[in-house]
Enzyme design. Structure first.
Site, PDB file in Angstrom:
ATOM      1  N   ASP A 158      -2.369 -27.170  51.607  1.00  0.00           N
ATOM      2  CA  ASP A 158      -3.586 -26.533  52.122  1.00  0.00           C
ATOM      3  C   ASP A 158      -4.592 -27.708  51.638  1.00  0.00           C
ATOM      4  OD1 ASP A 158      -5.149 -23.408  52.189  1.00  0.00           O
ATOM      5  OD2 ASP A 158      -6.194 -25.020  51.390  1.00  0.00           O
ATOM      6  N   GLU A 162       0.640 -23.206  50.710  1.00  0.00           N
ATOM      7  CA  GLU A 162      -0.769 -22.806  50.637  1.00  0.00           C
ATOM      8  C   GLU A 162      -1.377 -22.451  49.264  1.00  0.00           C
ATOM      9  OE1 GLU A 162      -0.265 -19.138  53.233  1.00  0.00           O
ATOM     10  OE2 GLU A 162      -1.861 -18.556  52.296  1.00  0.00           O
ATOM     11  N   HIS A 177      -1.071 -25.747  56.134  1.00  0.00           N
ATOM     12  CA  HIS A 177      -1.607 -24.370  56.007  1.00  0.00           C
ATOM     13  C   HIS A 177      -2.873 -24.352  56.512  1.00  0.00           C
ATOM     14  CE1 HIS A 177      -4.068 -20.803  54.135  1.00  0.00           C
ATOM     15  NE2 HIS A 177      -2.938 -20.398  54.991  1.00  0.00           N
ATOM     16  N   ASP A 210       6.410 -15.361  57.628  1.00  0.00           N
ATOM     17  CA  ASP A 210       5.561 -15.376  56.259  1.00  0.00           C
ATOM     18  C   ASP A 210       5.378 -14.198  55.499  1.00  0.00           C
ATOM     19  OD1 ASP A 210       3.599 -16.514  54.440  1.00  0.00           O
ATOM     20  OD2 ASP A 210       2.240 -16.736  55.900  1.00  0.00           O
ATOM     21  N   GLU A 263       8.278 -18.428  55.057  1.00  0.00           N
ATOM     22  CA  GLU A 263       7.215 -19.001  54.255  1.00  0.00           C
ATOM     23  C   GLU A 263       6.925 -18.116  53.200  1.00  0.00           C
ATOM     24  OE1 GLU A 263       3.956 -20.131  56.823  1.00  0.00           O
ATOM     25  OE2 GLU A 263       2.568 -19.899  55.216  1.00  0.00           O
ATOM     26  N   LYS A 272       3.635 -12.463  60.407  1.00  0.00           N
ATOM     27  CA  LYS A 272       3.588 -11.834  59.017  1.00  0.00           C
ATOM     28  C   LYS A 272       4.827 -10.899  59.047  1.00  0.00           C
ATOM     29  CE  LYS A 272      -0.075 -13.668  57.496  1.00  0.00           C
ATOM     30  NZ  LYS A 272      -0.230 -14.887  56.679  1.00  0.00           N
TER      31      LYS A 272
END
Lengths: 456, 456
Positions: free
Chosen positions: A329, A306, A356, A251, A277, A223
């Site tokens: 997803d 996602e 995802h 991400d 992402e 992240k």
């Protein structure tokens, strides 16, 4: 067992939520606390003990909205035979989403999640009735059977049933080899994100990463997005721990505007990042295309998916050359039938599918999906996210081998079944956890997981 | 009355549905029966008798899902002052959609509809507190105040707050002239769709159209898409009734694939059609762009918007030059604040805003929106759909003048209030209509309004 003799007789919908926010699982720049939750549907059938289970995912608050939506759609299948439903899953999908309820949000949002839950239950039932894990049910389809489960509506400008057949027939030639790899747990390499949740301290991240390297992982997702200085520091020591060969992904969960994403990421280009992402709104197809074009000279790619709701949005992300990885997803799309359409389009455009799987149960479902992608559709190995929380709640939990690959599912069905004991504790609002003081406090906070000061 | 002294104290959410399908109102190729329905929210305040009313729209089945979603978000504003909420409506919008619930479907689907209902109630309250109809509240904003109500997130690649200010300041110069026109009910020309529902017989359509021509209408929209022969016949006699000067629009409600839309519409090019509405999936930005480019040589345009969920999708439809009319829906976007963002972008790209108003109450709300567009934002007259059903249920019903223009709203608020007496009959499931044999039969049909045979 003849599928026409299996009649769907009744259903239950339950709201189950695990308090994952207490362990900082699922934290990201947009969601400061998430409780992994399912709208959990089970169909009983005329065959004793044979149930179809399907669920869709929410992150805590709003799971009751999802359950209400599932309750609205689920009655449509009562009295139907499994045989009639699976005769043409594309038609079943289209019919399920039609009528008055379609007006609310065709193939998007909560209605799409609810459709997914209902159709997941049908797929689970089908695979159980055939006594096969779902991936194998699909891998054993002829190309004609495969194409028949898909609703091609809105896709024919990039993919027709005839083109799909041709692609699948080409892959048929070498399918047996890949099937063997799947049976040897060597079809789907894993990558790791459990180390990267924002809520973790630097020491915790270091420790989790070192463990992951030892386990054989080579891909790592972190992240980011909390400021250049913080990100550089964090990504810097991550690079140190995982070495030059480690493949890093970042991400940011939609926090940026288009030009902001470009400017920010350029400044991280020296760290060596495969893709960024969700740099911006998941609806911004043209924005992703612009970001990708701008970052290409810096050796960075773009990924999203996602929060991409349907095959039409994926179609355009591919047409616009907006992404380097299709992060579908398994709950956001309308179940296996729509996922297969996205697998086909991705293969046609030559973009790898990297599902995802950041929430509870997603690895369970996606290990089927990624196996299908490799064995039947693309014929190319990709990777699949592995997050290591809450596997113990499933009857058929996902696991990884010592070589950092996913274990191919063996239990009949779509791996949707949650252990019954979980409901006593985590069903909402009456499970013991949610009745506790802590649970009540969490449930009664209308702002849980939001950013910043809400009261002034 | 100082806005900081007005505190939101409690709320009610009610499910109200009118059985419009019994009159074939709202029928189209995708929805064979629709019951115009609201998730209806009212906030009470610390000021006796001052309530904020907001609702969002569903088409019957699924309205309970919408109500559940509104109940999930509505508590967030309890205890807040009106002053703090409207200090920055862009921030209020963003916060309202943040947190755990955002994960389900950010700015899309049912969550977006629920956000709209909550923010509509805030806007209604604000306008009532200022004793102005909503359009006038906004028309009296300075450019700075106007810009402050908007969340520019994800828009800055096409529109920055600074650019918006510049546009609004330019329009300021001539605003007073247009304000006078608005006060004289001469700001918003109407067009007619009530004649065009698919459920009507040819004779009924002929009769309704002739009436509309007598009323001064010049624009007419017809449902189509049931086969070239049927459409040619219907559109042919419509052209006969409305004359050469009548401007025809055609709506097919998403039934076609991209290339199919192009081939079909080419064959209707001799009839003289301004635009084809919703030719394909509302998510297909690139598809609409392709259709528009292909039909341009035939003198036909493309429109969409009633199912476009947010400003990011409209941004792209404009960037891709995909549409000739922005058919925003006042319930589909996150209330007035997000609508204003779309008005600004449309003006920047020079595309007229022609709001969707095909359902109950939509004309009531959009007569505010179209007035704002003309007076404050675009400075250009557009048109607004007028459907003539269910106006009588509102406290401040929309009406049209003898000259075929909309009467500019005069009652303080956002015209959201439904007459209390309506709930006794139409609240679901306990109103007298829904308790009747007919009502129960309609409610208990899980497939109501769907196409084709569902049981085999």
């Amino acid at each position: 067992m003849h599928l026409n003799s299996i009649v769907i007789t009744s259903f239950t919908v339950r709201d189950i939520r695990w308090p994952t926010s207490l362990d900082n699982i699922g934290t990201d720049p947009m969601n400061l606390a998430g409780e992994n939750s399912f709208g959990y549907l089970q169909y009983t059938t005329s065959v004793d003990g044979l149930v179809g289970t399907g669920w869709s995912f929410a992150n805590g608050q709003g799971n009751d909205v999802l359950c209400t939506a599932i309750k609205s759609l689920a009655p449509r299948l009562i009295g139907r035979t499994l045989g009639s439903l699976i005769e043409n899953m594309g038609v079943t999908q289209r019919k399920l989403q039609s009528g008055q309820i379609r007006f609310m949000s065709p193939e998007r949002g909560v209605l799409q999640l609810a459709t997914c839950a209902v159709l997941n239950a049908v797929w689970d039932l089908w695979a159980k009735a055939e006594k096969k894990p779902l991936w194998r049910l699909v891998a054993d389809f002829t190309p004609e059977e495969f194409v028949r489960v898909i609703d091609f509506r809105y896709l024919s400008d990039v993919l027709t049933p005839e083109q799909a057949l041709e692609m699948l027939r080409e892959q048929e030639k070498t399918k047996q080899d890949r099937l063997k790899e799947a049976l040897a747990n060597d079809a789907v390499p894993a990558y790791n994100t459990s180390a990267g949740w924002l809520g973790h301290s630097d020491d915790k991240v270091r420790e989790l990463l070192a463990d992951a390297v030892k386990q054989g992982f080579r891909h790592f997702k972190l992240k980011a997005g909390l400021g250049l200085e913080t990100d550089r520091k964090r990504l810097g020591f991550v690079r140190e721990v995982v070495g030059k060969e480690g493949i890093l992904m970042v991400d940011v969960n939609q926090i940026w505007d288009v030009d902001e994403a470009i400017e920010y990421m350029k400044q991280l280009s020296d760290i060596g990042i495969w893709f960024i992402e969700e740099p911006t709104s998941p609806d911004d197809i043209l924005g992703h295309a612009k970001i990708r074009a701008a970052l290409k000279p810096y050796g960075m790619g773009v990924a999203t998916g996602e929060h991409v709701n349907n095959r039409v949005m994926f179609k355009q992300l591919l047409q616009a050359e907006a992404i380097d990885a299709v992060q579908l997803d398994a709950l956001r799309l309308a179940s296996v039938n729509e996922i297969l359409a996205v697998l086909l389009m991705s293969a046609k455009f030559g973009v790898p599918v990297v599902p995802h799987s950041g929430g509870a149960g997603m690895v369970e479902l996606c290990s089927h999906i990624s196996t299908i992608d490799y064995v039947v559709v693309s014929g190319k190995k990709s990777i699949l996210e592995y997050t290591d929380h809450l596997h113990e709640v499933f009857e058929a939990p996902a696991t990884v081998t010592k070589n950092g690959t996913h274990v191919t599912p063996t239990v009949p069905g779509y791996s949707c079944d949650v252990k019954e004991a979980q409901f006593a504790e985590f069903e909402c609002p009456n499970g013991t956890f949610w009745k506790s003081e802590m649970g009540q406090k969490m449930l009664n906070d209308p702002w849980r997981g939001t950013l910043g000061e809400q009261t002034s």
